[in-house]
Design a protein around this motif. Structure first.
Motif, PDB file in Angstrom:
ATOM      1  N   UNK A   1       0.813  -1.023  -0.177  1.00 44.37           N
ATOM      2  CA  UNK A   1       0.013   0.063   0.045  1.00 44.37           C
ATOM      3  C   UNK A   1       0.646   1.365   0.028  1.00 44.37           C
ATOM      4  N   UNK A   2       1.912   1.157   0.737  1.00 45.35           N
ATOM      5  CA  UNK A   2       3.059   2.405   0.850  1.00 45.35           C
ATOM      6  C   UNK A   2       3.676   2.732  -0.496  1.00 45.35           C
ATOM      7  N   UNK A   3       3.669   1.563  -1.393  1.00 40.56           N
ATOM      8  CA  UNK A   3       4.388   1.697  -2.460  1.00 40.56           C
ATOM      9  C   UNK A   3       3.898   2.632  -3.593  1.00 40.56           C
ATOM     10  N   UNK A   4       2.825   2.977  -3.632  1.00 44.56           N
ATOM     11  CA  UNK A   4       2.104   4.043  -4.265  1.00 44.56           C
ATOM     12  C   UNK A   4       2.067   5.312  -3.925  1.00 44.56           C
ATOM     13  N   UNK A   5       2.275   5.451  -2.525  1.00 48.52           N
ATOM     14  CA  UNK A   5       2.159   6.591  -1.956  1.00 48.52           C
ATOM     15  C   UNK A   5       3.770   7.186  -2.303  1.00 48.52           C
ATOM     16  N   UNK A   6       4.806   6.131  -1.849  1.00 47.97           N
ATOM     17  CA  UNK A   6       6.117   6.666  -1.955  1.00 47.97           C
ATOM     18  C   UNK A   6       6.359   7.215  -3.556  1.00 47.97           C
ATOM     19  N   UNK A   7       5.832   6.273  -4.447  1.00 46.46           N
ATOM     20  CA  UNK A   7       6.038   6.653  -5.774  1.00 46.46           C
ATOM     21  C   UNK A   7       5.526   8.316  -6.376  1.00 46.46           C
ATOM     22  N   UNK A   8       4.605   8.610  -5.627  1.00 41.10           N
ATOM     23  CA  UNK A   8       4.027  10.001  -5.773  1.00 41.10           C
ATOM     24  C   UNK A   8       5.057  11.076  -5.272  1.00 41.10           C
ATOM     25  N   UNK A   9       5.848  10.800  -4.494  1.00 36.45           N
ATOM     26  CA  UNK A   9       6.950  11.643  -4.079  1.00 36.45           C
ATOM     27  C   UNK A   9       8.409  11.357  -4.622  1.00 36.45           C
ATOM     28  N   UNK A  10       8.569  10.627  -5.846  1.00 32.78           N
ATOM     29  CA  UNK A  10       9.763  10.264  -6.219  1.00 32.78           C
ATOM     30  C   UNK A  10      10.712  11.374  -6.404  1.00 32.78           C
ATOM     31  N   UNK A  11      10.247  12.677  -7.135  1.00 32.09           N
ATOM     32  CA  UNK A  11      11.248  13.805  -7.266  1.00 32.09           C
ATOM     33  C   UNK A  11      11.846  14.189  -5.949  1.00 32.09           C
ATOM     34  N   UNK A  12      10.918  14.379  -4.844  1.00 29.08           N
ATOM     35  CA  UNK A  12      11.499  14.754  -3.445  1.00 29.08           C
ATOM     36  C   UNK A  12      12.621  13.656  -3.038  1.00 29.08           C
ATOM     37  N   UNK A  13      12.058  12.410  -3.010  1.00 27.99           N
ATOM     38  CA  UNK A  13      12.873  11.518  -2.639  1.00 27.99           C
ATOM     39  C   UNK A  13      14.465  11.490  -3.239  1.00 27.99           C
ATOM     40  N   UNK A  14      14.319  11.717  -4.640  1.00 24.10           N
ATOM     41  CA  UNK A  14      15.468  11.497  -5.419  1.00 24.10           C
ATOM     42  C   UNK A  14      16.476  12.735  -4.849  1.00 24.10           C
ATOM     43  N   UNK A  15      15.985  13.884  -4.674  1.00 23.66           N
ATOM     44  CA  UNK A  15      16.608  15.121  -4.292  1.00 23.66           C
ATOM     45  C   UNK A  15      17.158  15.142  -2.951  1.00 23.66           C
ATOM     46  N   UNK A  16      16.264  14.493  -2.194  1.00 24.53           N
ATOM     47  CA  UNK A  16      17.018  14.451  -0.650  1.00 24.53           C
ATOM     48  C   UNK A  16      17.748  13.121  -0.227  1.00 24.53           C
ATOM     49  N   UNK A  17      17.415  12.101  -0.940  1.00 26.05           N
ATOM     50  CA  UNK A  17      18.099  10.693  -0.839  1.00 26.05           C
ATOM     51  C   UNK A  17      18.854  10.106  -1.679  1.00 26.05           C
ATOM     52  N   UNK A  18      18.882  10.817  -2.791  1.00 27.52           N
ATOM     53  CA  UNK A  18      19.691  10.186  -3.931  1.00 27.52           C
ATOM     54  C   UNK A  18      18.919   9.093  -4.565  1.00 27.52           C
ATOM     55  N   UNK A  19      19.216   8.621  -5.882  1.00 30.14           N
ATOM     56  CA  UNK A  19      18.704   7.507  -6.591  1.00 30.14           C
ATOM     57  C   UNK A  19      18.467   6.164  -5.636  1.00 30.14           C
ATOM     58  N   UNK A  20      19.633   5.828  -4.918  1.00 25.69           N
ATOM     59  CA  UNK A  20      19.761   4.816  -4.081  1.00 25.69           C
ATOM     60  C   UNK A  20      18.627   4.802  -2.978  1.00 25.69           C
ATOM     61  N   UNK A  21      18.805   5.796  -2.237  1.00 26.77           N
ATOM     62  CA  UNK A  21      17.859   6.015  -1.085  1.00 26.77           C
ATOM     63  C   UNK A  21      16.728   5.997  -1.494  1.00 26.77           C
ATOM     64  N   UNK A  22      16.220   6.789  -2.437  1.00 25.76           N
ATOM     65  CA  UNK A  22      14.746   6.855  -2.893  1.00 25.76           C
ATOM     66  C   UNK A  22      14.396   5.604  -3.228  1.00 25.76           C
ATOM     67  N   UNK A  23      14.844   4.676  -3.848  1.00 24.46           N
ATOM     68  CA  UNK A  23      14.215   3.344  -4.329  1.00 24.46           C
ATOM     69  C   UNK A  23      14.261   2.319  -3.521  1.00 24.46           C
ATOM     70  N   UNK A  24      15.407   2.425  -2.169  1.00 24.04           N
ATOM     71  CA  UNK A  24      15.360   1.312  -1.340  1.00 24.04           C
ATOM     72  C   UNK A  24      15.300   1.981   0.065  1.00 24.04           C
ATOM     73  N   UNK A  25      16.044   3.120   0.340  1.00 29.19           N
ATOM     74  CA  UNK A  25      15.785   3.691   1.754  1.00 29.19           C
ATOM     75  C   UNK A  25      14.559   3.672   2.360  1.00 29.19           C
ATOM     76  N   UNK A  26      13.620   4.393   1.613  1.00 24.72           N
ATOM     77  CA  UNK A  26      12.430   4.700   2.167  1.00 24.72           C
ATOM     78  C   UNK A  26      11.757   3.227   2.431  1.00 24.72           C
ATOM     79  N   UNK A  27      11.760   2.246   1.675  1.00 24.74           N
ATOM     80  CA  UNK A  27      11.180   0.732   2.070  1.00 24.74           C
ATOM     81  C   UNK A  27      11.978   0.175   3.200  1.00 24.74           C
ATOM     82  N   UNK A  28      13.522   0.455   3.317  1.00 22.17           N
ATOM     83  CA  UNK A  28      14.176   0.022   4.448  1.00 22.17           C
ATOM     84  C   UNK A  28      13.610   0.726   5.651  1.00 22.17           C
ATOM     85  N   UNK A  29      13.487   1.871   5.616  1.00 19.41           N
ATOM     86  CA  UNK A  29      13.152   2.501   6.994  1.00 19.41           C
ATOM     87  C   UNK A  29      12.037   2.295   7.293  1.00 19.41           C
ATOM     88  N   UNK A  30      10.788   2.053   6.412  1.00 17.77           N
ATOM     89  CA  UNK A  30       9.430   1.565   6.701  1.00 17.77           C
ATOM     90  C   UNK A  30       9.639   0.252   7.311  1.00 17.77           C
TER      91      UNK A  30
END
Length: 389
Positions: free
Chosen positions: A86-115
């Motif tokens: 369920x969170x996947x759709x939510x996190x995808x909607x904020x991809x640009x923000x996550x890329x900017x603040x966490x970098x490509x790896x952090x955005x694709x893996x980090x949020x899921x890891x943190x969650x």
């Protein structure tokens, strides 16, 4: 004097054995012992109350068994998978923000890891509160039902001195002041039921006793129930996100202050918490009975297509019971409307529980064993059994 015919596969617990369970420190093993103790007590108490009407221990056996799944965190894999989906759709909607603040790896893996890490901490908290509630109830009611069994067994005619012996160990006064008035009233109802030959009158007295005990224990459980439902996912998610970025400065833009990171991800954290509350409420609000898993956010099923309750409980007559149902049951004499809208509300829980007790009071499936012989042998030897519990 009732004479039970159910097989006695284990001797009933003594007060010393109940005290030993209370002193156990391992919450998983303690829960298994508590569940088994309730089972043995409910069977043994049929010698006192008869078999037709199930006593409170018949319901607590299955409530305790259900709590065990949370204490052992058996629900974690399913919850984690569903939340991540369920969170996947939510996190995808904020991809640009996550890329900017966490970098490509952090955005694709980090949020899921943190969650995932956050959910593990949340389920730890749920497990602690489930174990705390399981302990609170048994610490008070395990000794009481053992005392009732030991003191009331063998009576052929009413002996009020034995009743007073049990009552003398309870503390008069309202529950909010630490008193046990509800348990005192329940014990008196049980005692009267023992010597009541009319089936309807006896069923109503047993229901009265069960409902009063249920009211007492649910009031005592208010703290653990609310704490389990209100686990702070938002705060934990943001804390873990900050810790994740600190572990490797390359995972976010240098110079981004912590407050900026928290502010940027707070909308995501809020949405994730709402998803968690929805999933947790659905998962927590259930009880597994021998033949069905009841969803407590739904109305308690009627006994049959033709009637909601056993015939002896279809229309209540005992004045104290009628008054108690007027206080606790929003739809007296009807299971419609029994669903708990908010499991954190004592009134909502009791509105459902009294209908659960009433519909199932004469259900012999509640006498079933909660564990196999091999499982009982394992946890009595100090080992958590393998397989599904």
């Amino acid at each position: 004097m009732a004479c039970g015919t159910l097989p006695r596969l284990w001797p009933p617990p003594t007060q010393a054995e109940v005290d030993a369970i209370i002193r156990m420190e391992d919450p998983v093993l303690r829960n298994l012992h508590i569940t088994q103790a309730y089972h043995v007590l409910k069977v043994a108490l049929t010698d006192v109350f008869g078999e037709e009407d199930v006593n409170w221990c018949g319901f607590s056996t299955w409530a305790s068994k259900t709590a065990g799944a949370f204490i052992r965190k058996d629900v974690l894999p399913g919850l984690l998978g569903e939340l991540l989906d369920k969170a996947d759709a939510v996190t995808r909607s904020l991809t640009e923000l996550q890329d900017t603040l966490l970098g490509a790896w952090g955005a694709s893996v980090g949020v899921q890891f943190v969650l995932a890490r956050t959910l593990e901490e949340i389920t730890d908290e749920v497990a602690r509160n489930a174990a705390r509630g399981n302990f609170i109830v048994f610490e008070e009611l395990g000794p009481l039902y053992t005392d009732i069994l030991e003191t009331f067994s063998g009576m052929e005619t009413p002996d009020t001195s034995r009743l007073e012996r049990v009552l003398s160990r309870l503390s008069p006064g309202p529950l909010e002041e630490g008193g046990q008035d509800l348990l005192i009233r329940a014990t008196r109802a049980y005692f009267e039921a023992m010597f009541t030959t009319d089936r309807k009158a006896r069923a109503e007295l047993m229901f009265l006793g069960n409902a009063l005990v249920g009211y007492h224990e649910q009031a005592r459980l208010q703290g653990p129930v609310v704490a389990a439902l209100n686990a702070p996912l938002r705060e934990l998610f943001l804390d873990n996100l900050v810790e994740f970025t600190r572990a490797d400065p390359n995972r976010r833009v240098r110079g981004t202050p912590e407050w900026g990171l928290r502010g940027a991800f707070t909308p995501l954290a809020n949405r994730l918490e709402r998803i968690w509350r929805e999933l947790a409420t659905r998962t927590l609000m259930r009880i597994e009975l021998p033949d069905v898993t009841l969803r407590l956010g739904e109305d308690i099923p009627a006994l049959t297509s033709e009637r909601d309750f056993p015939p002896e409980l279809a229309r209540l007559e005992h004045p104290d019971l009628v008054a108690l149902m007027a206080e606790l049951d929003r739809t007296p004499d009807d299971t419609a409307g029994s669903a708990a809208r908010d499991w954190g509300s004592l009134a909502d829980r009791m509105n459902l529980i009294v209908d659960l007790f009433r519909t199932r009071q004469q259900d012999r499936l509640l006498y079933d064993q909660p564990f196999t012989f091999l499982q009982v042998d394992a946890f009595k030897s100090g080992r958590v059994p393998h397989g599904r519990l």
